[in-house]
Scaffold this active site. Structure first.
Site, PDB file in Angstrom:
ATOM      1  N   GLU A   1       2.755  -8.148   1.293  1.00 48.63           N
ATOM      2  CA  GLU A   1       1.961  -8.061   2.514  1.00 48.63           C
ATOM      3  C   GLU A   1       2.180  -6.751   3.265  1.00 48.63           C
ATOM      4  O   GLU A   1       1.460  -6.450   4.219  1.00 48.63           O
ATOM      5  CB  GLU A   1       2.291  -9.234   3.443  1.00 48.63           C
ATOM      6  CG  GLU A   1       2.013 -10.597   2.834  1.00 48.63           C
ATOM      7  CD  GLU A   1       0.553 -10.792   2.476  1.00 48.63           C
ATOM      8  OE1 GLU A   1      -0.320 -10.434   3.297  1.00 48.63           O
ATOM      9  OE2 GLU A   1       0.288 -11.284   1.367  1.00 48.63           O
ATOM     10  N   CYS A   2       3.160  -5.964   2.843  1.00 46.01           N
ATOM     11  CA  CYS A   2       3.544  -4.738   3.542  1.00 46.01           C
ATOM     12  C   CYS A   2       2.939  -3.517   2.856  1.00 46.01           C
ATOM     13  O   CYS A   2       3.188  -3.272   1.669  1.00 46.01           O
ATOM     14  CB  CYS A   2       5.074  -4.637   3.564  1.00 46.01           C
ATOM     15  SG  CYS A   2       5.711  -3.065   4.183  1.00 46.01           S
ATOM     16  N   GLY A   3       2.174  -2.731   3.611  1.00 42.93           N
ATOM     17  CA  GLY A   3       1.561  -1.528   3.060  1.00 42.93           C
ATOM     18  C   GLY A   3       2.572  -0.521   2.552  1.00 42.93           C
ATOM     19  O   GLY A   3       2.365   0.105   1.502  1.00 42.93           O
TER      20      GLY A   3
ATOM     21  N   ARG B   1       3.774  -1.809  -0.744  1.00 38.77           N
ATOM     22  CA  ARG B   1       2.740  -1.641  -1.774  1.00 38.77           C
ATOM     23  C   ARG B   1       2.642  -0.183  -2.214  1.00 38.77           C
ATOM     24  O   ARG B   1       2.518   0.112  -3.406  1.00 38.77           O
ATOM     25  CB  ARG B   1       1.382  -2.134  -1.269  1.00 38.77           C
ATOM     26  CG  ARG B   1       1.283  -3.633  -1.149  1.00 38.77           C
ATOM     27  CD  ARG B   1      -0.160  -4.092  -0.921  1.00 38.77           C
ATOM     28  NE  ARG B   1      -0.804  -3.435   0.196  1.00 38.77           N
ATOM     29  CZ  ARG B   1      -0.801  -3.877   1.445  1.00 38.77           C
ATOM     30  NH1 ARG B   1      -0.141  -4.985   1.767  1.00 38.77           N
ATOM     31  NH2 ARG B   1      -1.439  -3.221   2.402  1.00 38.77           N
TER      32      ARG B   1
END
Length: 141
Positions: free
Chosen positions: A10-12, A15
């Protein structure tokens, strides 16, 4: 090269770090640390090898940090670690480990310090160039 990333999909930032690892030609072990929380010993090892303090490895934004009173400077490292293990969302991310070292990949391009060099251009999800067309890491003004 072997690599492990303690990842939150969920974390940019997480990612982007994962994409950079793969971009460097490395197929990492991906550990969703929210469901596969590292042991206390492993967490301490990651923090120490990354050259951080426990307090620097704790995440504040989007966590119960304030509600748990963890901003109190009297809280010990042991108490912070207890909180991180009880609430894994408090573990800052992503931690990445390769044979070249451990980094808390914030910003995500920090992971390049422990990966094989690549000259292939790369941009983050938001379009920010991390490796330019000449294979260089742009410097910030």
């Amino acid at each position: 090269m072997k690599a492990t990333i303690y990842h939150n999909p969920e974390c940019g930032t997480s990612r982007n770090a994962l994409a950079l690892i793969r971009h460097a030609g490395v197929d990492p072990v991906v550990i969703d640390y929210l469901t596969e929380t590292p042991t206390r010993t492993r967490l301490i090892e990651l923090i120490q090898r990354a050259g951080l303090t426990v307090r620097a490895a704790i995440r504040q934004k989007g966590t119960p940090h304030a509600e748990l009173g963890l901003d109190d400077p009297a809280i010990s490292d042991d108490q912070l670690l207890d909180a991180m293990l009880a609430h894994p969302v408090l573990i800052n991310r992503p931690f990445v480990e390769t044979e070249l070292g451990v980094r808390l990949a914030r910003p995500s391009e920090t992971v390049l310090d422990i990966l094989p060099a690549t000259s292939v251009p790369f941009a983050k999800e938001d379009g920010e160039v991390v490796i330019d067309a000449q294979g260089n890491r742009p410097t910030t003004p």
